[in-house]
Design a protein around this motif. Structure first.
Motif, mmCIF file in Angstrom:
data_model
loop_
_atom_site.group_PDB
_atom_site.id
_atom_site.type_symbol
_atom_site.label_atom_id
_atom_site.label_comp_id
_atom_site.label_asym_id
_atom_site.label_seq_id
_atom_site.Cartn_x
_atom_site.Cartn_y
_atom_site.Cartn_z
ATOM 1 N N TYR B 75 0.832 -1.209 0.000
ATOM 2 C CA TYR B 75 0.000 0.000 0.000
ATOM 3 C C TYR B 75 0.859 1.247 0.000
ATOM 4 N N MET B 76 1.891 1.236 0.863
ATOM 5 C CA MET B 76 2.772 2.398 0.955
ATOM 6 C C MET B 76 3.398 2.687 -0.407
ATOM 7 N N VAL B 77 3.880 1.640 -1.063
ATOM 8 C CA VAL B 77 4.592 1.840 -2.319
ATOM 9 C C VAL B 77 3.631 2.248 -3.430
ATOM 10 N N MET B 78 2.480 1.559 -3.506
ATOM 11 C CA MET B 78 1.578 1.807 -4.629
ATOM 12 C C MET B 78 0.888 3.166 -4.536
ATOM 13 N N PHE B 79 0.529 3.583 -3.319
ATOM 14 C CA PHE B 79 -0.275 4.795 -3.203
ATOM 15 C C PHE B 79 0.542 6.037 -2.876
ATOM 16 N N MET B 80 1.802 5.872 -2.501
ATOM 17 C CA MET B 80 2.539 7.024 -1.994
ATOM 18 C C MET B 80 3.546 7.584 -2.988
ATOM 19 N N GLY B 81 3.518 7.151 -4.226
ATOM 20 C CA GLY B 81 4.396 7.753 -5.216
ATOM 21 C C GLY B 81 5.856 7.515 -4.951
ATOM 22 N N MET B 82 6.240 6.245 -4.848
ATOM 23 C CA MET B 82 7.642 5.955 -4.553
ATOM 24 C C MET B 82 8.243 5.060 -5.610
ATOM 25 N N ASN B 83 9.505 5.267 -5.843
ATOM 26 C CA ASN B 83 10.266 4.364 -6.681
ATOM 27 C C ASN B 83 10.807 3.249 -5.825
ATOM 28 N N PRO B 84 11.108 2.113 -6.409
ATOM 29 C CA PRO B 84 11.865 1.143 -5.637
ATOM 30 C C PRO B 84 13.225 1.666 -5.189
ATOM 31 N N ALA B 85 13.761 2.630 -5.889
ATOM 32 C CA ALA B 85 15.088 3.116 -5.528
ATOM 33 C C ALA B 85 15.073 3.758 -4.150
ATOM 34 N N LEU B 86 16.236 3.875 -3.563
ATOM 35 C CA LEU B 86 16.345 4.540 -2.268
ATOM 36 C C LEU B 86 16.194 6.037 -2.470
ATOM 37 N N MET B 87 15.141 6.589 -1.923
ATOM 38 C CA MET B 87 14.876 8.000 -2.136
ATOM 39 C C MET B 87 15.254 8.807 -0.911
ATOM 40 N N PRO B 88 15.920 9.927 -1.101
ATOM 41 C CA PRO B 88 16.140 10.817 0.038
ATOM 42 C C PRO B 88 14.821 11.471 0.397
ATOM 43 N N MET B 89 14.068 10.862 1.270
ATOM 44 C CA MET B 89 12.719 11.333 1.538
ATOM 45 C C MET B 89 12.472 11.294 3.038
ATOM 46 N N SER B 90 11.922 12.378 3.557
ATOM 47 C CA SER B 90 11.675 12.448 4.993
ATOM 48 C C SER B 90 10.419 11.673 5.354
ATOM 49 N N MET B 91 10.516 10.875 6.408
ATOM 50 C CA MET B 91 9.366 10.095 6.865
ATOM 51 C C MET B 91 8.633 10.830 7.981
ATOM 52 N N VAL B 92 9.026 12.094 8.230
ATOM 53 C CA VAL B 92 8.533 12.793 9.415
ATOM 54 C C VAL B 92 7.657 13.967 9.017
ATOM 55 N N HIS B 93 6.533 14.121 9.701
ATOM 56 C CA HIS B 93 5.728 15.334 9.581
ATOM 57 C C HIS B 93 5.727 16.025 10.944
ATOM 58 N N SER B 94 5.552 17.345 10.969
ATOM 59 C CA SER B 94 5.555 18.128 12.220
ATOM 60 C C SER B 94 6.664 17.659 13.148
ATOM 61 N N HIS B 95 7.886 17.850 12.667
ATOM 62 C CA HIS B 95 9.076 17.305 13.301
ATOM 63 C C HIS B 95 9.115 17.507 14.818
ATOM 64 N N ARG B 96 9.063 18.795 15.233
ATOM 65 C CA ARG B 96 9.281 19.117 16.653
ATOM 66 C C ARG B 96 8.200 18.502 17.524
ATOM 67 N N ALA B 97 6.946 18.743 17.130
ATOM 68 C CA ALA B 97 5.829 18.247 17.938
ATOM 69 C C ALA B 97 5.910 16.731 18.064
ATOM 70 N N ALA B 98 6.295 16.079 16.943
ATOM 71 C CA ALA B 98 6.352 14.612 16.955
ATOM 72 C C ALA B 98 7.420 14.129 17.935
ATOM 73 N N ILE B 99 8.609 14.770 17.865
ATOM 74 C CA ILE B 99 9.679 14.361 18.781
ATOM 75 C C ILE B 99 9.254 14.595 20.220
ATOM 76 N N GLY B 100 8.662 15.767 20.470
ATOM 77 C CA GLY B 100 8.218 16.088 21.833
ATOM 78 C C GLY B 100 7.225 15.064 22.347
ATOM 79 N N ALA B 101 6.218 14.768 21.515
ATOM 80 C CA ALA B 101 5.184 13.817 21.948
ATOM 81 C C ALA B 101 5.799 12.442 22.184
ATOM 82 N N GLY B 102 6.707 12.032 21.272
ATOM 83 C CA GLY B 102 7.306 10.706 21.378
ATOM 84 C C GLY B 102 8.136 10.571 22.648
ATOM 85 N N VAL B 103 9.028 11.544 22.873
ATOM 86 C CA VAL B 103 9.894 11.480 24.063
ATOM 87 C C VAL B 103 9.044 11.552 25.323
#
Lengths: 323, 175, 273
Positions: B75-103
């Motif tokens: 699903y991730m590959v088919m719907f998210m517009g990705m190549n099989p190649a290794l893409m320099p792509m960030s997996m993170v949204h709302s970086h700071r808030a996410a880190i804060g909530a996670g920690v």
């Protein structure tokens, strides 16, 4: 003979051969395939699985370029040969095997070769969006896959796959440019490499049986395919046709009893047995434009089977044959 | 070394693998690697459960999660517009808030685990821990849950069948 | 020794020598980490399955939930075969990977419910207990549907005909298309090993474990497993490659209800029998 000699002798016992066929060379190709099977060698399906690239006939400029790229994809140790005539086949294979077994020579050749693939030498197997440049989003010149609506209106990733021209059970010189959603074909465009006057379609029993055997091979029935290639006598061909049509599991795997592939396979065997009326609507003949329409929306495997049933007509010129 | 020490070492090693693989989900730059990093994290959790003496639960966690991640990757590959190649792509949204909530969540749960006064063991564990755990969590609702699960499966399958007028593959209605 | 038999026996040796001599080739922007994990993972997976099998009286690892562990391990094939196709960064492999997952959806559910039947009959998830419970009658005799679904699952997880569409000739080898050298050797050996491991686990599940006259138990397990693996390969080679679009509907609409019915029969026999 030392251990190394024994290894190289064992390793070249079953040479895997990838065949690149130029137009109008199918007789040489068949002779080569027969000789390969007689020796207990293997016909490879892809460059990575091949030790030997056998160029059959004389390729034009465009096909020649593709052959060079395929040659770059063969793993070491590797050999290539070219045959233009049936009589040269056995000798060329002997020479190729000897060259393959020559370890020191192979090692020298491998040393001069750059390690790892070169960007841009992508061939049929790989995603090919060559010209576009997306900077950081495109390592080795390959951009992110684009999306497009598939048959059911879902936005899906698109893969670009040129099928052919160096492919087993495939018409010589034909390239089918496909866009794929997973394993479903979206758009299709037919290209002919080095387009020139084509020879008239040959519809003799040999040609028909070869095409039928290709279909059986693609369907995973190797033994049945080999038997089809050995048939000569019309009565036995007719018996074989009845046997194939009675194999329920095979027909079901090919797409069901009434499917396009099964109808055309039956027509191929019928024509080979001399049981088919020349005017039978199933007996082949599709134009390139019709072919593109025929494959849209189908499963990739079904496309391969369908094209295999059409090889005699796609390689030759039907109208020239009729005239 | 005693078997107990080995088990302790394996427990801590799996715990570390689970956390690091979970963090790798946001660090790697391809959908496939992110998905399978998550799968690795879950497998480590499954082994932790095994080491806690819950062999059945551990096996089921491994089984379910590997299967789930294998399907999710598609699903991730088919719907998210990705190549099989290794893409320099960030997996993170709302970086700071996410880190804060996670920690924050990690600290809260970790503190809870360490600071809560755990009760002393009274008596011995049941010989069949899986059955005992099922009884403890489900109790008298066991029969209801057993009956509901096939209904749920049938509902899912029927829902998929009804929502697709043709199915992914052609069924002979080609023009 | 006749020449034909000699050359047939030499085939695996010659192929191994050939692949060991071959320098593995890489593709453009391949995901090497995941590709290597996939190509080297199949063989250890098969070994982990074999560890669960009771050889006669006892297994290497006697596990009270061996059946579930076997199921969990065979699901790893989903991940590994898909990654094998993904890692090469090439269309044939990727389509092969998609095909494998689609086929897996078809064979895995019947397989799971097939595993339930012997477990219910023996009232245990321990492969050793299940084998011992068949002292009267082998489970294959009164659970033929479950046995069939199980065998189909074994062919599926080892990517073997008729469920070998992921590595089909129509995809130029599919997930195998870009493999060469030692990587290809590991994958091909892994596929054979998975077939053998699947057949070996069938022995305690359906074929009475180590029970048999004269010979010791472990030898009976080996003989039964070898015979089943050979039979599966022989039957498979007489069947065409079945693409997911042919398999899925009958697998879910016909086979799955039949296996559920089999489970019901087994449960009824256990409760009232």
């Amino acid at each position: 003979m030392g251990l190394r000699g024994l290894l190289s002798r064992l390793a070249t016992r079953r040479v895997h051969v990838l065949v690149a066929e130029a137009p109008a060379a199918h007789e040489v190709r068949r002779a080569l395939e027969q000789e390969v099977c007689r020796r207990g060698w293997v016909l490879a399906g892809a460059a990575a699985d091949a030790d030997l690239l056998a160029v059959v006939g004389s390729p034009g400029r465009r096909l020649g370029e593709v052959v060079e790229r395929v040659w770059d994809q063969l793993p070491d140790p590797r050999v290539r040969l070219q045959v233009g005539h049936v009589d040269q086949v056995a000798g060329a294979l002997d020479a190729a095997r000897a060259e393959l077994a020559d370890t020191s020579r192979q090692r020298d050749a491998a040393r001069d070769r750059p390690s790892g693939p070169q960007p841009g030498e992508t061939d049929h197997g790989e995603m090919d969006h060559g010209e576009m440049d997306h900077g950081d989003m495109a390592p080795s010149g390959i951009p992110l896959a684009e999306g497009a609506q598939d048959r059911d209106g879902l936005e899906m990733d698109v893969l670009h796959l040129p099928l052919g021209p160096v492919l087993r059970h495939w018409p010589a010189g034909l390239v089918l440019h496909l866009t794929l959603h997973g394993d479903l074909v979206g758009q299709a465009r037919v290209e002919r490499l080095d387009e020139g006057p084509r020879p008239p379609s040959e519809t003799g029993p040999d040609r028909m049986l070869d095409a039928a055997a290709s279909v059986l091979d693609l369907a995973g029935r190797r033994q049945l395919a080999d038997r089809a290639r050995e048939l000569r006598d019309p009565a036995r061909i007719a018996a074989f046709r009845r046997r194939v049509l009675a194999d329920r599991v095979l027909l079901w795997g090919l797409g069901g009893a009434g499917s396009e592939v099964v109808l055309r396979l039956d027509a191929l065997l019928g024509a080979a047995a001399g049981e088919l009326d020349q005017t039978d609507p199933r007996s082949g003949a599709v134009t390139d434009a019709r072919l593109a329409g025929l494959v849209r929306g189908r499963d990739l495997g079904e496309v391969r089977l369908l094209v295999a049933t059409l090889v005699p007509w796609l390689e030759g010129d039907r109208e020239a044959a009729d005239a | 070394m005693s078997p107990d020490l080995w088990a302790d070492l394996a427990f801590w090693a799996c715990g570390v693998v689970a956390v690091l693989a979970g963090a790798a989900v946001f660090y790697v730059d391809s959908m496939a690697r992110a998905t399978y990093a998550l799968a690795l994290s879950f497998v480590a959790v499954g082994v932790v459960l095994l080491l806690l003496g819950q062999a059945y639960l551990g096996a089921v966690v491994v089984l379910m999660m590997v299967m789930e991640m294998a399907v999710m990757a598609v699903y991730m590959v088919m719907f998210m517009g990705m190549n099989p190649a290794l893409m320099p792509m960030s997996m993170v949204h709302s970086h700071r808030a996410a880190i804060g909530a996670g920690v924050g969540a990690f600290l809260l749960l970790g503190a809870g685990a360490l600071l809560v006064p755990w009760p002393e063991r009274r008596g011995a564990p049941d010989p069949d821990v899986t059955a005992a755990l099922g009884e403890a969590t489900m109790g008298s609702h066991m029969l209801v849950m057993v009956a509901i699960s096939p209904v749920m499966v049938a509902t899912i399958v029927a829902g998929v069948v009804l929502s697709l007028h043709r199915g992914r593959y052609d069924r002979g209605d080609r023009p | 020794m006749p020449d034909r038999i000699r050359s047939a026996l030499l085939v695996p040796v010659a192929e191994t020598a050939r692949l060991l001599r071959q320098r593995p080739r890489r593709t453009v922007e391949a995901d090497l980490l995941l590709w290597r994990i996939a190509s080297s993972g199949l063989l250890p997976l098969a070994v982990l399955m074999l560890v669960l099998v009771p050889w006669g009286d006892r297994a290497l690892v006697s596990d009270p939930v061996g059946v579930v562990w076997f199921n969990a391990l065979d699901v790893f094939a989903w991940a590994l075969v898909w990654l094998l196709g993904w890692g090469a960064n090439a269309v044939y492999g990727l389509v092969g990977g998609y095909r494998f997952l689609a086929l897996a959806l078809g064979y895995e559910l019947p397989l799971m419910f097939a595993l339930i039947a012997p477990a219910v009959a023996a009232e245990s998830l321990d492969l050793g207990v299940i084998a011992a419970a068949q002292s009267g009658l082998w489970y294959v005799v009164w659970m033929p549907v479950a046995f069939l679904a199980y065998c189909l699952g074994v062919l599926g997880m080892s990517v073997r005909a008729p469920l070998d569409a992921a590595a089909g000739a129509d995809l130029a080898g599919g997930v195998l298309a870009e493999l060469s050298g030692v990587d290809r050797l590991l994958v091909q050996a892994g596929r054979y090993a998975l077939l053998v491991a699947g057949a070996a686990v069938a022995v305690p599940l359906f074929l009475g474990g180590g029970a048999g006259p004269l010979l010791p138990g472990w030898l009976w397990v080996v003989l039964k497993a070898g015979a089943l693996a050979w039979a599966l390969a022989a039957v498979g080679s007489r069947l065409p490659t079945l693409r997911p679009d042919r398999v899925l509907q009958p697998a879910w609409v016909v086979l799955l209800p039949l296996v559920l019915l089999q489970d019901l029969v087994v449960a009824a026999v256990v409760v009232w029998g």
